[in-house]
Design an enzyme around this catalytic site. Structure first.
Site, PDB file in Angstrom:
ATOM      1  N   LYS A   1       0.770  -1.014  -0.078  1.00  0.00           N
ATOM      2  CA  LYS A   1       0.098   0.107   0.071  1.00  0.00           C
ATOM      3  C   LYS A   1       0.795   1.138  -0.066  1.00  0.00           C
ATOM      4  O   LYS A   1       2.202   1.226   0.655  1.00  0.00           O
ATOM      5  CB  LYS A   1      -0.887  -0.063   0.964  1.00  0.00           C
ATOM      6  CG  LYS A   1      -2.122   0.859   1.149  1.00  0.00           C
ATOM      7  CD  LYS A   1      -3.264   0.116   0.454  1.00  0.00           C
ATOM      8  CE  LYS A   1      -4.429   0.926   0.087  1.00  0.00           C
ATOM      9  NZ  LYS A   1      -5.680   0.074  -0.539  1.00  0.00           N
TER      10      LYS A   1
ATOM     11  N   ASP B   1      -6.858   4.424  -4.708  1.00  0.00           N
ATOM     12  CA  ASP B   1      -7.666   4.181  -3.234  1.00  0.00           C
ATOM     13  C   ASP B   1      -8.151   5.547  -2.983  1.00  0.00           C
ATOM     14  O   ASP B   1      -8.263   6.194  -4.099  1.00  0.00           O
ATOM     15  CB  ASP B   1      -6.580   3.653  -2.337  1.00  0.00           C
ATOM     16  CG  ASP B   1      -7.504   3.365  -0.986  1.00  0.00           C
ATOM     17  OD1 ASP B   1      -7.991   2.307  -0.884  1.00  0.00           O
ATOM     18  OD2 ASP B   1      -7.198   4.342  -0.192  1.00  0.00           O
TER      19      ASP B   1
HETATM   20  P1  NDP Z   1     -13.116   7.771  -2.859  1.00  0.00           P
HETATM   21  O1  NDP Z   1     -11.811   8.645  -2.637  1.00  0.00           O
HETATM   22  O2  NDP Z   1     -13.654   7.310  -3.920  1.00  0.00           O
HETATM   23  O3  NDP Z   1     -14.377   8.055  -1.883  1.00  0.00           O
HETATM   24  C1  NDP Z   1     -14.090   8.052  -0.338  1.00  0.00           C
HETATM   25  C2  NDP Z   1     -15.428   8.511   0.341  1.00  0.00           C
HETATM   26  O4  NDP Z   1     -15.303   8.434   1.698  1.00  0.00           O
HETATM   27  C3  NDP Z   1     -15.800   9.813  -0.075  1.00  0.00           C
HETATM   28  O5  NDP Z   1     -17.253   9.969  -0.055  1.00  0.00           O
HETATM   29  C4  NDP Z   1     -15.243  10.751   1.251  1.00  0.00           C
HETATM   30  O6  NDP Z   1     -15.679  12.103   1.417  1.00  0.00           O
HETATM   31  C5  NDP Z   1     -15.465   9.748   2.189  1.00  0.00           C
HETATM   32  N1  NDP Z   1     -14.635   9.934   3.239  1.00  0.00           N
HETATM   33  C6  NDP Z   1     -12.988   9.637   3.089  1.00  0.00           C
HETATM   34  N2  NDP Z   1     -12.604  10.109   4.448  1.00  0.00           N
HETATM   35  C7  NDP Z   1     -13.427  10.252   5.209  1.00  0.00           C
HETATM   36  C8  NDP Z   1     -13.374  10.430   6.595  1.00  0.00           C
HETATM   37  N3  NDP Z   1     -12.321  10.445   7.395  1.00  0.00           N
HETATM   38  N4  NDP Z   1     -14.630  10.595   7.181  1.00  0.00           N
HETATM   39  C9  NDP Z   1     -15.776  10.612   6.349  1.00  0.00           C
HETATM   40  N5  NDP Z   1     -15.710  10.042   5.115  1.00  0.00           N
HETATM   41  C10 NDP Z   1     -14.750  10.118   4.401  1.00  0.00           C
HETATM   42  O7  NDP Z   1     -12.456   6.280  -2.149  1.00  0.00           O
HETATM   43  P2  NDP Z   1     -12.979   4.718  -2.565  1.00  0.00           P
HETATM   44  O8  NDP Z   1     -14.436   4.964  -2.548  1.00  0.00           O
HETATM   45  O9  NDP Z   1     -12.005   4.264  -3.610  1.00  0.00           O
HETATM   46  O10 NDP Z   1     -12.431   4.249  -1.070  1.00  0.00           O
HETATM   47  C11 NDP Z   1     -13.186   4.081  -0.024  1.00  0.00           C
HETATM   48  C12 NDP Z   1     -12.749   2.965   0.938  1.00  0.00           C
HETATM   49  O11 NDP Z   1     -12.945   1.866   0.255  1.00  0.00           O
HETATM   50  C13 NDP Z   1     -11.430   3.036   1.791  1.00  0.00           C
HETATM   51  O12 NDP Z   1     -11.330   2.578   2.785  1.00  0.00           O
HETATM   52  C14 NDP Z   1     -10.679   2.101   0.669  1.00  0.00           C
HETATM   53  O13 NDP Z   1      -9.499   1.840   1.220  1.00  0.00           O
HETATM   54  C15 NDP Z   1     -11.521   1.072   0.185  1.00  0.00           C
HETATM   55  N6  NDP Z   1     -11.292   0.417  -1.119  1.00  0.00           N
HETATM   56  C16 NDP Z   1     -11.488   0.939  -2.100  1.00  0.00           C
HETATM   57  C17 NDP Z   1     -11.065   0.149  -3.215  1.00  0.00           C
HETATM   58  C18 NDP Z   1     -11.274   0.645  -4.722  1.00  0.00           C
HETATM   59  O14 NDP Z   1     -11.374   0.088  -5.471  1.00  0.00           O
HETATM   60  N7  NDP Z   1     -11.605   1.897  -4.877  1.00  0.00           N
HETATM   61  C19 NDP Z   1     -10.575  -1.322  -3.053  1.00  0.00           C
HETATM   62  C20 NDP Z   1     -10.528  -1.688  -1.829  1.00  0.00           C
HETATM   63  C21 NDP Z   1     -10.998  -0.786  -0.630  1.00  0.00           C
HETATM   64  P3  NDP Z   1     -15.031  13.354   0.764  1.00  0.00           P
HETATM   65  O15 NDP Z   1     -15.714  13.361  -0.777  1.00  0.00           O
HETATM   66  O16 NDP Z   1     -15.249  14.360   1.793  1.00  0.00           O
HETATM   67  O17 NDP Z   1     -13.741  13.237   0.789  1.00  0.00           O
END
Ligand code: NDP
Length: 450
Positions: free
Chosen positions: A130, A170
């Site tokens: 990572k 991510d």
């Molecule tokens: P994105 O950046 O596309 O979206 C993240 C979302 O979570 C946004 O809505 C963001 O809000 C919100 N968010 C981020 N940080 C916080 C926080 N501290 N408190 C509240 N809301 C928060 O990321 P992904 O959808 O790609 O990833 C989401 C999760 O899934 C992560 O844990 C990632 O590690 C995991 N994941 C992702 C994969 C992928 O294929 N994308 C694969 C496997 C796991 P805002 O817009 O305000 O930042």
């Protein structure tokens, strides 16, 4: 007999904490795995003698570097970049890059450790890594993001490669960032290879990579419910987040006849009792992905209620899909969900539930799929993107949809194999930890002391 035979879980954790002071997320992730693995290997001397768990919990290497870039006002900015290469016993390192102000070594070590088991669970040949930086793309211009990505890759490129380490996206790293990173890699190396996944379809990206994590999470939910004689159809569902994982999870729940009534971002959450249907989801994707707006605007658009600075877990629903970030379901949230009759939780985000919350879910016999199993669909399709790049071909979307479905079904089966308890309840945390551990551990035993 070796000294390690006498180490119990507490001693192991105390040693880990001593060697990694202050890295609370890393301690949490290792404990969650170690608690199950210690129990499983109690009568398996080979794993003790080879000190497998201790070795998996010590990353192969951690690369930390300065990332200098110039903002649109000509100011020099300095961020810190990382790559944690945790374990490459079953394949080249593989795992996403996260750009978020909260990024630090502890968070990336926890994510790389988890990734090792998750990648093993997919059945594909991928090790765990990572990386990322404490850079916040929010509010930056495209040019600023490009300059940052170019600077980041100018250091990272010497540590990655299509047979060495293949990063992906991510939080904060989507199609735009992957494009800038890949462009810089190509410029620096004069090579066109599958060194990153999550690429645009025009330059080697795989069909359904964008959708895969969210879809896979809902497949896991579907299989858990089916195992328990239930169905998603007609169920209400809480989703947190509104990014890549959340939006495609919502789409799949809709297509299977469920109704999603919440979504969130770091500013708060919206409750839409009407359900985030296809039209509303298209608005949400455009708002968050294209316009980089705030979820509050969704509430205004559809007359839904907006709860600033809150999480959705107090709303009553049948199932919950945390898809935002780590530790977003506290023990109190878990207890509220249980009290409100929540029957199943599948973790789309990485480690969104605090340890005590997981314990409460399992004790209450809530169906609970941990992230390393539930969100493995994304990295599985990334693994297949690597295969397509190596063979210089692109598979058809239908083939990949089927492969994703099959891989998630296999993961579910492996969790049942190692997690089913005497009364029929499946402890998916135990199942995923043990199934993920065995493959990596057996490869490490085969290699000897390296
Ligand atoms: P994105 O950046 O596309 O979206 C993240 C979302 O979570 C946004 O809505 C963001 O809000 C919100 N968010 C981020 N940080 C916080 C926080 N501290 N408190 C509240 N809301 C928060 O990321 P992904 O959808 O790609 O990833 C989401 C999760 O899934 C992560 O844990 C990632 O590690 C995991 N994941 C992702 C994969 C992928 O294929 N994308 C694969 C496997 C796991 P805002 O817009 O305000 O930042």
């Amino acid at each position: 007999m070796t000294a390690s035979k006498h180490v119990d879980l507490d001693q192991f954790m105390n040693g880990l904490k001593r060697r990694n002071p202050g890295e609370t997320e890393f301690h949490q992730a290792v404990y969650e795995v170690a608690a199950n693995v210690f129990d499983y290997i109690a009568d398996k001397a080979v794993y003790h003698e080879a000190q497998i768990l201790r070795r998996i919990a010590e990353p192969d290497r951690i690369i930390s570097f300065r990332v200098c870039w110039q903002d649109d006002n000509g100011m020099i900015r300095v961020n810190r970049g990382y790559r944690v290469q945790n374990n490459n016993s079953i394949g080249p390192y593989k795992g996403g890059l996260r750009f978020h102000p909260s990024v630090n070594q502890s968070i990336l070590k926890f994510l790389a450790f988890e990734q090792t088991f998750k990648n093993s669970l997919t059945g594909l040949p991928m090790g765990g890594a990572k990386g990322g930086a404490d850079f916040n793309p929010r509010g930056k211009s495209d040019n600023e993001v490009m300059r940052f990505c170019q600077s980041f890759m100018t250091e990272l490129y010497r540590h990655v490669g299509e047979d060495i380490d293949i990063p992906a996206g991510d939080i904060g790293v989507g199609a735009r960032e992957i494009g800038y990173l890949f462009g810089q890699w190509k410029r620096l190396t004069n090579r066109f290879t599958g060194v990153l996944t999550g690429k645009g379809r025009e330059y080697g990206g795989s069909p359904i990579r964008t959708e895969a994590t969210g879809y896979g999470t809902v497949y896991m939910l579907h299989d858990m419910l089916k195992q328990a004689g239930q169905d998603i159809e007609g169920k209400t569902c809480l989703v947190s987040g509104s990014g890549n994982v959340a939006t495609y999870a919502i789409q799949k729940v809709n297509s299977l006849g469920g109704k999603v009534i919440t979504a969130s971002d770091s500013g708060g959450f919206v409750h839409d009792p009407e359900g985030i249907d296809e039209e509303r989801l298209a608005y949400l994707i455009d708002l968050k992905t294209n316009r980089r707006g705030r979820i509050e605007e969704y509430a205004k658009q559809y007359g839904a209620k907006y709860y600033p600075k809150e999480r959705p877990w107090g709303i009553t629903a049948d199932v919950a899909l945390p898809c935002a970030t780590q530790n977003e379901i506290s023990q109190a949230d878990a207890r509220t969900l249980i009290a409100n009759g929540c029957q199943a939780v599948a973790e789309g985000a990485n480690m969104p539930t605090e340890q005590e919350g997981i314990h409460d879910f399992i004790e209450a016999k809530v169906l609970f799929a941990p992230s390393k199993a539930a969100n493995a669909g994304g990295v599985a399709i990334s693994g297949l993107e690597m295969s397509q790049n190596s063979a210089r071909i692109t598979w058809k979307e239908e083939e990949l949809q089927k492969l994703l479905r099959d891989i998630m079904g296999d993961i579910h089966e492996r969790c049942v194999q190692y997690g089913q308890t005497h009364d029929g309840y499946v402890d998916y945390v135990r199942g995923a930890n043990i199934a993920g551990f065995i493959k990596v551990a057996d490869a490490m035993v085969a290699y000897g002391v390296v």
